[in-house]
Design an enzyme around this catalytic site. Structure first.
Site, PDB file in Angstrom:
ATOM      1  N   SER A 147      81.615   6.092   0.949  1.00  0.00           N
ATOM      2  CA  SER A 147      82.363   4.758   0.768  1.00  0.00           C
ATOM      3  C   SER A 147      82.133   3.685   1.964  1.00  0.00           C
ATOM      4  CB  SER A 147      83.760   4.962   0.381  1.00  0.00           C
ATOM      5  OG  SER A 147      84.238   3.763   0.361  1.00  0.00           O
ATOM      6  N   TYR A 187      92.279   9.301   2.746  1.00  0.00           N
ATOM      7  CA  TYR A 187      91.089   8.883   1.748  1.00  0.00           C
ATOM      8  C   TYR A 187      89.711   8.854   2.624  1.00  0.00           C
ATOM      9  CZ  TYR A 187      87.649   7.079  -1.101  1.00  0.00           C
ATOM     10  OH  TYR A 187      86.326   6.759  -1.828  1.00  0.00           O
ATOM     11  N   LYS A 194      86.274  11.067   3.528  1.00  0.00           N
ATOM     12  CA  LYS A 194      84.684  10.734   3.673  1.00  0.00           C
ATOM     13  C   LYS A 194      84.118  10.843   4.896  1.00  0.00           C
ATOM     14  CE  LYS A 194      84.649   9.579  -0.932  1.00  0.00           C
ATOM     15  NZ  LYS A 194      84.049  10.480  -1.735  1.00  0.00           N
TER      16      LYS A 194
HETATM   17  P1  NAD Z   1      86.513   9.223 -10.820  1.00  0.00           P
HETATM   18  O1  NAD Z   1      88.111   9.390 -10.389  1.00  0.00           O
HETATM   19  O2  NAD Z   1      86.479   8.344 -11.948  1.00  0.00           O
HETATM   20  O3  NAD Z   1      85.779  10.272 -10.851  1.00  0.00           O
HETATM   21  C1  NAD Z   1      85.855  11.336  -9.975  1.00  0.00           C
HETATM   22  C2  NAD Z   1      85.581  12.564 -11.030  1.00  0.00           C
HETATM   23  O4  NAD Z   1      85.877  13.804 -10.101  1.00  0.00           O
HETATM   24  C3  NAD Z   1      86.707  12.749 -12.236  1.00  0.00           C
HETATM   25  O5  NAD Z   1      85.901  12.814 -13.534  1.00  0.00           O
HETATM   26  C4  NAD Z   1      87.738  13.774 -11.776  1.00  0.00           C
HETATM   27  O6  NAD Z   1      88.535  14.672 -12.988  1.00  0.00           O
HETATM   28  C5  NAD Z   1      86.810  14.678 -11.014  1.00  0.00           C
HETATM   29  N1  NAD Z   1      87.255  15.665 -10.176  1.00  0.00           N
HETATM   30  C6  NAD Z   1      88.465  15.400  -9.247  1.00  0.00           C
HETATM   31  N2  NAD Z   1      88.709  16.371  -8.455  1.00  0.00           N
HETATM   32  C7  NAD Z   1      88.121  17.321  -9.099  1.00  0.00           C
HETATM   33  C8  NAD Z   1      87.996  19.033  -8.905  1.00  0.00           C
HETATM   34  N3  NAD Z   1      88.428  19.362  -7.698  1.00  0.00           N
HETATM   35  N4  NAD Z   1      87.000  19.462  -9.266  1.00  0.00           N
HETATM   36  C9  NAD Z   1      86.113  19.083 -10.157  1.00  0.00           C
HETATM   37  N5  NAD Z   1      86.181  17.854 -10.696  1.00  0.00           N
HETATM   38  C10 NAD Z   1      87.095  16.755 -10.111  1.00  0.00           C
HETATM   39  O7  NAD Z   1      85.788   8.391  -9.425  1.00  0.00           O
HETATM   40  P2  NAD Z   1      84.688   7.550  -9.340  1.00  0.00           P
HETATM   41  O8  NAD Z   1      85.271   5.931  -9.362  1.00  0.00           O
HETATM   42  O9  NAD Z   1      83.621   7.611 -10.549  1.00  0.00           O
HETATM   43  O10 NAD Z   1      84.069   7.895  -7.979  1.00  0.00           O
HETATM   44  C11 NAD Z   1      83.265   8.900  -7.918  1.00  0.00           C
HETATM   45  C12 NAD Z   1      83.060   9.093  -6.190  1.00  0.00           C
HETATM   46  O11 NAD Z   1      82.709   7.921  -5.327  1.00  0.00           O
HETATM   47  C13 NAD Z   1      84.307   9.692  -5.527  1.00  0.00           C
HETATM   48  O12 NAD Z   1      84.047  10.738  -4.569  1.00  0.00           O
HETATM   49  C14 NAD Z   1      84.962   8.338  -4.902  1.00  0.00           C
HETATM   50  O13 NAD Z   1      85.553   8.736  -3.673  1.00  0.00           O
HETATM   51  C15 NAD Z   1      83.714   7.770  -4.833  1.00  0.00           C
HETATM   52  N6  NAD Z   1      83.701   6.325  -4.700  1.00  0.00           N
HETATM   53  C16 NAD Z   1      84.257   5.482  -5.464  1.00  0.00           C
HETATM   54  C17 NAD Z   1      84.392   4.307  -5.437  1.00  0.00           C
HETATM   55  C18 NAD Z   1      85.111   3.323  -6.433  1.00  0.00           C
HETATM   56  O14 NAD Z   1      85.482   2.263  -5.969  1.00  0.00           O
HETATM   57  N7  NAD Z   1      85.189   4.066  -7.775  1.00  0.00           N
HETATM   58  C19 NAD Z   1      84.083   3.499  -4.037  1.00  0.00           C
HETATM   59  C20 NAD Z   1      83.408   4.391  -3.185  1.00  0.00           C
HETATM   60  C21 NAD Z   1      83.510   5.561  -3.429  1.00  0.00           C
HETATM   61  C1  UD1 Z   2      89.603  -0.412  -2.301  1.00  0.00           C
HETATM   62  C2  UD1 Z   2      90.000   0.780  -1.465  1.00  0.00           C
HETATM   63  C3  UD1 Z   2      88.543   1.342  -1.030  1.00  0.00           C
HETATM   64  C4  UD1 Z   2      87.626   1.501  -1.860  1.00  0.00           C
HETATM   65  C5  UD1 Z   2      87.139   0.239  -2.322  1.00  0.00           C
HETATM   66  C6  UD1 Z   2      86.088   0.520  -3.586  1.00  0.00           C
HETATM   67  C7  UD1 Z   2      92.306   0.157  -1.099  1.00  0.00           C
HETATM   68  C8  UD1 Z   2      93.154  -0.079   0.282  1.00  0.00           C
HETATM   69  N1  UD1 Z   2      91.036   0.238  -0.693  1.00  0.00           N
HETATM   70  O1  UD1 Z   2      89.099  -1.678  -1.412  1.00  0.00           O
HETATM   71  O2  UD1 Z   2      89.039   2.318  -0.124  1.00  0.00           O
HETATM   72  O3  UD1 Z   2      86.305   1.969  -0.942  1.00  0.00           O
HETATM   73  O4  UD1 Z   2      88.373  -0.163  -3.232  1.00  0.00           O
HETATM   74  O5  UD1 Z   2      86.451   0.570  -4.475  1.00  0.00           O
HETATM   75  O6  UD1 Z   2      92.609   0.528  -2.048  1.00  0.00           O
HETATM   76  N2  UD1 Z   2      93.128  -7.869  -4.708  1.00  0.00           N
HETATM   77  C9  UD1 Z   2      94.111  -8.864  -5.232  1.00  0.00           C
HETATM   78  N3  UD1 Z   2      95.016  -8.438  -6.196  1.00  0.00           N
HETATM   79  C10 UD1 Z   2      95.019  -7.333  -6.942  1.00  0.00           C
HETATM   80  C11 UD1 Z   2      94.095  -6.153  -6.313  1.00  0.00           C
HETATM   81  C12 UD1 Z   2      93.191  -6.791  -5.356  1.00  0.00           C
HETATM   82  O7  UD1 Z   2      94.070  -9.817  -4.703  1.00  0.00           O
HETATM   83  O8  UD1 Z   2      95.777  -7.092  -7.658  1.00  0.00           O
HETATM   84  C13 UD1 Z   2      92.321  -8.134  -3.753  1.00  0.00           C
HETATM   85  C14 UD1 Z   2      92.416  -7.446  -2.489  1.00  0.00           C
HETATM   86  O9  UD1 Z   2      93.437  -7.821  -1.697  1.00  0.00           O
HETATM   87  C15 UD1 Z   2      90.828  -7.629  -1.924  1.00  0.00           C
HETATM   88  C16 UD1 Z   2      90.043  -7.692  -3.114  1.00  0.00           C
HETATM   89  O10 UD1 Z   2      91.018  -7.926  -4.288  1.00  0.00           O
HETATM   90  O11 UD1 Z   2      90.702  -8.746  -1.170  1.00  0.00           O
HETATM   91  C17 UD1 Z   2      89.085  -6.359  -3.657  1.00  0.00           C
HETATM   92  O12 UD1 Z   2      90.345  -5.323  -3.685  1.00  0.00           O
HETATM   93  P1  UD1 Z   2      90.207  -3.913  -4.280  1.00  0.00           P
HETATM   94  O13 UD1 Z   2      89.408  -3.798  -5.686  1.00  0.00           O
HETATM   95  O14 UD1 Z   2      91.315  -3.054  -4.233  1.00  0.00           O
HETATM   96  O15 UD1 Z   2      88.943  -3.110  -3.258  1.00  0.00           O
HETATM   97  P2  UD1 Z   2      89.029  -2.904  -1.702  1.00  0.00           P
HETATM   98  O16 UD1 Z   2      90.180  -3.909  -1.142  1.00  0.00           O
HETATM   99  O17 UD1 Z   2      87.524  -3.442  -1.145  1.00  0.00           O
END
Ligand code: NAD
Ligand code: UD1
Length: 333
Positions: free
Chosen positions: A124, A148, A152
């Site tokens: 991330s 979190y 990572k």
């Molecule tokens: P998500 O929660 O939708 O998907 C994660 C999946 O992992 C879920 O289906 C959950 O049931 C499964 N899981 C959790 N713990 C588990 C375990 N112990 N054993 C087996 N399965 C398990 O999340 P996502 O948004 O799809 O994110 C996927 C990955 O990408 C995560 O590692 C997350 O940290 C990373 N990531 C996500 C974002 C984002 O904004 N969505 C941003 C940066 C990184």
């Molecule tokens: C969040 C996570 C970050 C993760 C990233 C990617 C937190 C503190 N950080 O960050 O770890 O890697 O998502 O998915 O959760 N905002 C509003 N109103 C809202 C929600 C958000 O104004 O109700 C604003 C926030 O202040 C920010 C922007 O929207 O400026 C994006 O927010 P968000 O979607 O939560 O993502 P990140 O802050 O980048």
């Protein structure tokens, strides 16, 4: 290739499963459904025309993982499984380190036991902490301010140690910026339980009339309109980035950290305006104080992904908003 997707039923995993299936790969999902729904499997079957193979198990179950890697002749693993809510990680650090760090160690043990060394890991942009310069390249210093983010960082370091210890490892740590949007079918997308923490799902629910108003956290940042700026990337572009990373690992060994973003920053107000245009709905909002821990702006330098993976994001903000709107309408009950 035969690809195992840990966490494959989740938001990014399910979209990646579609991209891999369309490219002709055989996909095995491995998920305990702690943050996803089994209904995703039926949606994947409708989209891809084939019943997905899914193992319901915990990533910390090393013996089960090793058995699955062997019995499905897996060639590479994409490791999505993990917990991802920043606030929750501060309240429940042990759960976060157990699932994210211990889960990864369990996967590495299973891979070592079966002689498998190709791994794509979901990292991330949070590993960059408060940006010291923009756009953020992969050489930017890393830091973490919550469990979190620290999980990572720990995982990235463990993976780098593995690659240093044994030249057989081929590891890509993909540092995602802000994934949003949904598959064009509307059948899969992001469905957070309860109140969304992130901007896009919150805006979508306000537009759909399921939440009354958006709170815009801060309008006094040093950004063009004073609201926070992020690099939003369409989840299908992100999914295709994984496909490109798998191709890259067929000819590259070692450990590689690679940004997946668009290189473009958009403010909260840009997002509101785009979503209003996509949905034809008004998104009422109020300005509220800054959210603790938030940064002003964060967007990627994307040259490394372009150079190494020959991949770049193609979908624009309008497509991100339209697909989110289509999904929320398709899934509204
Ligand atoms: P998500 O929660 O939708 O998907 C994660 C999946 O992992 C879920 O289906 C959950 O049931 C499964 N899981 C959790 N713990 C588990 C375990 N112990 N054993 C087996 N399965 C398990 O999340 P996502 O948004 O799809 O994110 C996927 C990955 O990408 C995560 O590692 C997350 O940290 C990373 N990531 C996500 C974002 C984002 O904004 N969505 C941003 C940066 C990184
Ligand atoms: C969040 C996570 C970050 C993760 C990233 C990617 C937190 C503190 N950080 O960050 O770890 O890697 O998502 O998915 O959760 N905002 C509003 N109103 C809202 C929600 C958000 O104004 O109700 C604003 C926030 O202040 C920010 C922007 O929207 O400026 C994006 O927010 P968000 O979607 O939560 O993502 P990140 O802050 O980048």
């Amino acid at each position: 290739m035969n690809i195992l997707l840990t966490g494959g039923a989740g938001y990014i995993g399910s979209h990646t499963a579609v991209a891999l299936a369309s490219a002709g790969h055989a996909v095995v999902l491995y998920d305990n459904f702690v943050n996803s729904s089994r209904s995703v499997l039926a949606a994947l079957q409708t989209i891809t025309g084939a019943q997905p193979v899914c193992i319901e198990a915990d990533v910390r179950d090393t013996a089960r993982l090793a058995e699955v890697l062997g019995s499905h002749s897996i060639d590479a693993v994409i490791h999505f499984a993990g917990l991802k809510a920043v606030g929750e990680s501060i309240e429940k650090p042990v759960e976060y380190y157990s699932t994210n760090v211990q889960g990864t160690i369990s996967l590495l043990q299973a891979m070592q036991a079966t002689g498998l060394h190709s791994l794509v890991f979901s990292s991330s942009a949070t590993v960059y902490g408060d940006p010291q310069y923009l756009p953020i390249d992969e050489a930017h210093p890393t830091s973490a301010t919550n469990p979190y983010g620290r999980s990572k960082l720990h995982i990235e370091e463990i993976l780098a140690d593995c690659a240093r210890s044994d030249a057989s490892w081929r590891i890509a740590c993909l540092r995602y910026f802000n994934p949003v949007g949904a598959h064009a079918s509307g059948l899969i997308g992001e469905n957070p339980n309860g109140m969304p923490n992130n901007l896009m799902p919150f805006v979508a629910r306000v537009a759909a009339g399921r939440l009354p108003r958006l709170r815009v956290f801060g309008n006094d940042y040093s950004t063009p309109d004073g609201t926070g700026v992020r690099d939003y990337i369409h989840v299908m572009d992100l999914a295709e980035g994984h496909l490109a990373a798998l191709d890259f690992l067929t000819h590259a060994s070692g450990w590689h950290a690679i940004n997946l973003g668009t290189g473009q920053g958009h403010s909260v107000l840009d997002m509101v305006r785009s979503f209003e245009a996509a949905s034809g709905k008004t998104v009422p909002f109020d300005f509220a104080p800054r959210r603790p821990g938030d940064i002003a702006a964060c967007y990627a330098r994307v040259d490394k992904a372009s150079d190494l993976l020959h991949w770049q994001a193609r979908r624009d903000l309008a497509t991100m908003c339209q697909s989110t709107w289509h999904h929320i309408q398709s899934s509204s009950t």
